[in-house]
Design a protein around this motif. Sequence first.
Motif, PDB file in Angstrom:
ATOM      1  N   LYS A 230       0.845  -1.194   0.000  1.00  0.00           N
ATOM      2  CA  LYS A 230       0.000   0.000   0.000  1.00  0.00           C
ATOM      3  C   LYS A 230       0.879   1.242   0.000  1.00  0.00           C
ATOM      4  O   LYS A 230       1.999   1.231   0.515  1.00  0.00           O
ATOM      5  CB  LYS A 230      -0.924   0.004   1.218  1.00  0.00           C
ATOM      6  CG  LYS A 230      -1.947  -1.145   1.198  1.00  0.00           C
ATOM      7  CD  LYS A 230      -2.978  -1.013   2.304  1.00  0.00           C
ATOM      8  CE  LYS A 230      -3.977  -2.167   2.263  1.00  0.00           C
ATOM      9  NZ  LYS A 230      -4.779  -2.155   1.038  1.00  0.00           N
ATOM     10  N   LYS A 231       0.332   2.302  -0.600  1.00  0.00           N
ATOM     11  CA  LYS A 231       1.096   3.555  -0.711  1.00  0.00           C
ATOM     12  C   LYS A 231       0.148   4.734  -0.582  1.00  0.00           C
ATOM     13  O   LYS A 231      -0.970   4.710  -1.113  1.00  0.00           O
ATOM     14  CB  LYS A 231       1.820   3.593  -2.064  1.00  0.00           C
ATOM     15  CG  LYS A 231       2.743   4.789  -2.271  1.00  0.00           C
ATOM     16  CD  LYS A 231       3.445   4.667  -3.607  1.00  0.00           C
ATOM     17  CE  LYS A 231       4.283   5.896  -3.930  1.00  0.00           C
ATOM     18  NZ  LYS A 231       5.371   6.115  -2.977  1.00  0.00           N
ATOM     19  N   LYS A 232       0.592   5.755   0.127  1.00  0.00           N
ATOM     20  CA  LYS A 232      -0.219   6.956   0.292  1.00  0.00           C
ATOM     21  C   LYS A 232      -0.318   7.732  -1.020  1.00  0.00           C
ATOM     22  O   LYS A 232       0.533   7.622  -1.899  1.00  0.00           O
ATOM     23  CB  LYS A 232       0.392   7.855   1.372  1.00  0.00           C
ATOM     24  CG  LYS A 232       0.330   7.279   2.784  1.00  0.00           C
ATOM     25  CD  LYS A 232       0.956   8.254   3.772  1.00  0.00           C
ATOM     26  CE  LYS A 232       0.894   7.690   5.193  1.00  0.00           C
ATOM     27  NZ  LYS A 232       1.534   8.603   6.166  1.00  0.00           N
ATOM     28  N   ASP A 233      -1.353   8.522  -1.099  1.00  0.00           N
ATOM     29  CA  ASP A 233      -1.541   9.470  -2.212  1.00  0.00           C
ATOM     30  C   ASP A 233      -1.690   8.789  -3.573  1.00  0.00           C
ATOM     31  O   ASP A 233      -1.337   9.363  -4.607  1.00  0.00           O
ATOM     32  CB  ASP A 233      -0.389  10.475  -2.277  1.00  0.00           C
ATOM     33  CG  ASP A 233      -0.227  11.252  -0.974  1.00  0.00           C
ATOM     34  OD1 ASP A 233      -1.262  11.600  -0.373  1.00  0.00           O
ATOM     35  OD2 ASP A 233       0.918  11.487  -0.563  1.00  0.00           O
ATOM     36  N   LEU A 234      -2.196   7.564  -3.575  1.00  0.00           N
ATOM     37  CA  LEU A 234      -2.527   6.906  -4.841  1.00  0.00           C
ATOM     38  C   LEU A 234      -4.024   7.018  -5.086  1.00  0.00           C
ATOM     39  O   LEU A 234      -4.821   6.919  -4.152  1.00  0.00           O
ATOM     40  CB  LEU A 234      -2.141   5.428  -4.812  1.00  0.00           C
ATOM     41  CG  LEU A 234      -0.666   5.055  -4.877  1.00  0.00           C
ATOM     42  CD1 LEU A 234      -0.527   3.541  -4.924  1.00  0.00           C
ATOM     43  CD2 LEU A 234       0.025   5.683  -6.075  1.00  0.00           C
ATOM     44  N   SER A 235      -4.410   7.180  -6.324  1.00  0.00           N
ATOM     45  CA  SER A 235      -5.834   7.218  -6.663  1.00  0.00           C
ATOM     46  C   SER A 235      -6.262   5.965  -7.418  1.00  0.00           C
ATOM     47  O   SER A 235      -7.448   5.763  -7.669  1.00  0.00           O
ATOM     48  CB  SER A 235      -6.145   8.457  -7.515  1.00  0.00           C
ATOM     49  OG  SER A 235      -5.346   8.485  -8.672  1.00  0.00           O
ATOM     50  N   GLN A 236      -5.286   5.124  -7.800  1.00  0.00           N
ATOM     51  CA  GLN A 236      -5.591   3.898  -8.530  1.00  0.00           C
ATOM     52  C   GLN A 236      -4.873   2.700  -7.915  1.00  0.00           C
ATOM     53  O   GLN A 236      -3.917   2.854  -7.146  1.00  0.00           O
ATOM     54  CB  GLN A 236      -5.176   4.024 -10.001  1.00  0.00           C
ATOM     55  CG  GLN A 236      -6.091   4.919 -10.836  1.00  0.00           C
ATOM     56  CD  GLN A 236      -5.778   4.778 -12.305  1.00  0.00           C
ATOM     57  OE1 GLN A 236      -4.671   5.042 -12.744  1.00  0.00           O
ATOM     58  NE2 GLN A 236      -6.767   4.347 -13.083  1.00  0.00           N
TER      59      GLN A 236
END
Length: 407
Positions: A230-236
Amino acid sequence: MFKVNKLKNGLTLLLLKRKTMRSASVSFCVKSGSVHEENNIAGVSHFIEHTVFRKTKTRNIKEIKKPLEEVGGSLNAFTARNLTLFYSKVPSRNINIAIEILSDLTFNASLEKDDIEKEKKVILEEIAMYEDDPVDQIFENLFKNVYDENFGRPIIGYRDTVKNMDEKTLREHYSKNFIPANTIVSIVGNFDEEEVIRYLESMEINRDSKEPNKILSPNISKEEINVVKKKKDLSQNYLVYAYEAPPKYSKDYYATLVLNTMMGSGMSSLLFTNIREEAGLVYEVASDYNSYNDSGLFMIYAATSDENVEKYKEKIDEITKEIYKREDLEDWVNYGKQRLIGKMTIDIETNMAYGMKILDLYLTYGKIVNIDEIVKKIEEVSLEDVVRVSKGIFSNNKFVSELNPEK
């Protein structure tokens, strides 16, 4: 027709004269990449590739770049898992200076402390850029878990190994690996063949003669892999599905190339048509085929929203498991063959692309392979070949790498 020349100083030359051209491309390919490193010096080949551009024993940073760029030419390099490659494209009349500079980078770099410290900052910024790129991350996570240790390491290295690079480390690796026996020079375009051979033969290269490095292939995991990050600031959601696939030495290599092209190359490909245009589940979807001499990996990449991610997974599973049953499969196979041949035909119109293609084939087979032979092998791929290959690949273990938004 390409000619192969083995010089007394250890260099191997691949030469193709094209009289109608007004330019030439020159490549110095060194069989030294990330797989020829140890964990504690991971990224050293890439570090060398960067640092040699700062100074050689006869040129400063300006004298390396300006002579080629001021005549309209170009100069660049890249590091891969099995090799480091320096290359230039120049007007034909300037080919000698291109050869001089590329040979200087390959064999006469200074690798001084101040230059190393400056380039260290640049490479750490490059690592930060890759860490911010979700596509780079999902593929790095895949390779780290699917390939063996040597192939699973990032080519660029790790923050700690880059920070610890010093003169001794770089110079030892450079003197051991950047040697004539490891180097293949490819020249394509309009040039004086005798003059080029004479010049390269006259080069004095102060390196001990050693056995050349081997072109290696990764060992691939025998167990299914499912890596979810998981990664912050992703929209997809970013996903890669991968499967063990035939190596370059396999009789099924060309059928796999056709399968890859028909599935994921271009906006007319099967995946783009079925998943983006018809189902509307993604913006981008493509396939790729990493082939080595003794192993291969077939990959399908896509990015999709939270609401479509499960539908996308179902659709991909449906396509891969049922592809050999499609009534329109022969049409897709023809698309793959025609597009593959067409792209190759267009690519070899440029000196650089032609030289790179022949170099890749030479590294694989140890001899010159005529492009017409490759075209013939692609044309001979049958519907039955693609059915057999697709059944084999998509029944293998599935390796999954996902990068999802952190809620």
